[in-house]
Design a protein around this motif. Structure first.
Motif, PDB file in Angstrom:
ATOM      1  N   GLU A 163      35.545  47.473  34.261  1.00  0.00           N
ATOM      2  CA  GLU A 163      36.869  47.781  34.722  1.00  0.00           C
ATOM      3  C   GLU A 163      37.794  47.925  33.825  1.00  0.00           C
ATOM      4  OE1 GLU A 163      39.760  47.234  37.695  1.00  0.00           O
ATOM      5  OE2 GLU A 163      37.713  47.851  37.638  1.00  0.00           O
ATOM      6  N   ARG A 211      37.657  51.262  32.819  1.00  0.00           N
ATOM      7  CA  ARG A 211      38.428  52.489  33.736  1.00  0.00           C
ATOM      8  C   ARG A 211      40.070  52.336  33.814  1.00  0.00           C
ATOM      9  NH1 ARG A 211      40.787  51.957  38.311  1.00  0.00           N
ATOM     10  NH2 ARG A 211      40.831  49.712  38.502  1.00  0.00           N
ATOM     11  N   ARG A 212      40.476  51.019  33.821  1.00  0.00           N
ATOM     12  CA  ARG A 212      41.803  50.768  33.652  1.00  0.00           C
ATOM     13  C   ARG A 212      42.530  51.562  32.189  1.00  0.00           C
ATOM     14  NH1 ARG A 212      43.598  44.890  35.840  1.00  0.00           N
ATOM     15  NH2 ARG A 212      42.602  45.108  37.758  1.00  0.00           N
TER      16      ARG A 212
END
Length: 103
Positions: free
Chosen positions: A50, A53-54
């Motif tokens: 995550e 991805r961010r």
């Protein structure tokens, strides 16, 4: 003497049963710990994915904004150049008009 031997055997059997029970309990604890460790690894992996991805999305947004800024700056330069060109043409035309009027 037979009663003593029977008691000793019973005590040994109880001791083995206790040890087996402790071993089973310890194994159960180990299994739970192993499952908790695996879950922790999975959560850590998901958190890292995550975060990546961010980070990638933030980098992409930064590139997009930077490109928009550059395009805006280029458009400003084009307009500035066109404005300067128009001013030169107007100045030249005014000078020609002034020369014609003097003749």
């Amino acid at each position: 003497k037979a009663a003593e031997e029977a008691r000793r055997q019973r005590d040994e059997e109880l001791k083995r049963a206790d040890e087996a029970g402790e071993k089973a309990a310890a194994e159960k604890v180990m299994q739970k710990q192993k499952a908790a460790d695996e879950q922790s690894r999975q959560l850590q992996k998901a958190a890292e994915e995550e975060t990546r991805r961010r980070q990638k999305a933030a980098e992409e947004e930064t590139r997009r904004l930077q490109k928009a800024v550059e395009e805006t700056q280029e458009e400003y330069k084009r307009q500035q150049k066109a404005s300067e060109e128009e001013a030169r043409k107007a100045q030249k035309a005014a000078e020609e008009d002034a020369r014609r009027l003097q003749k």
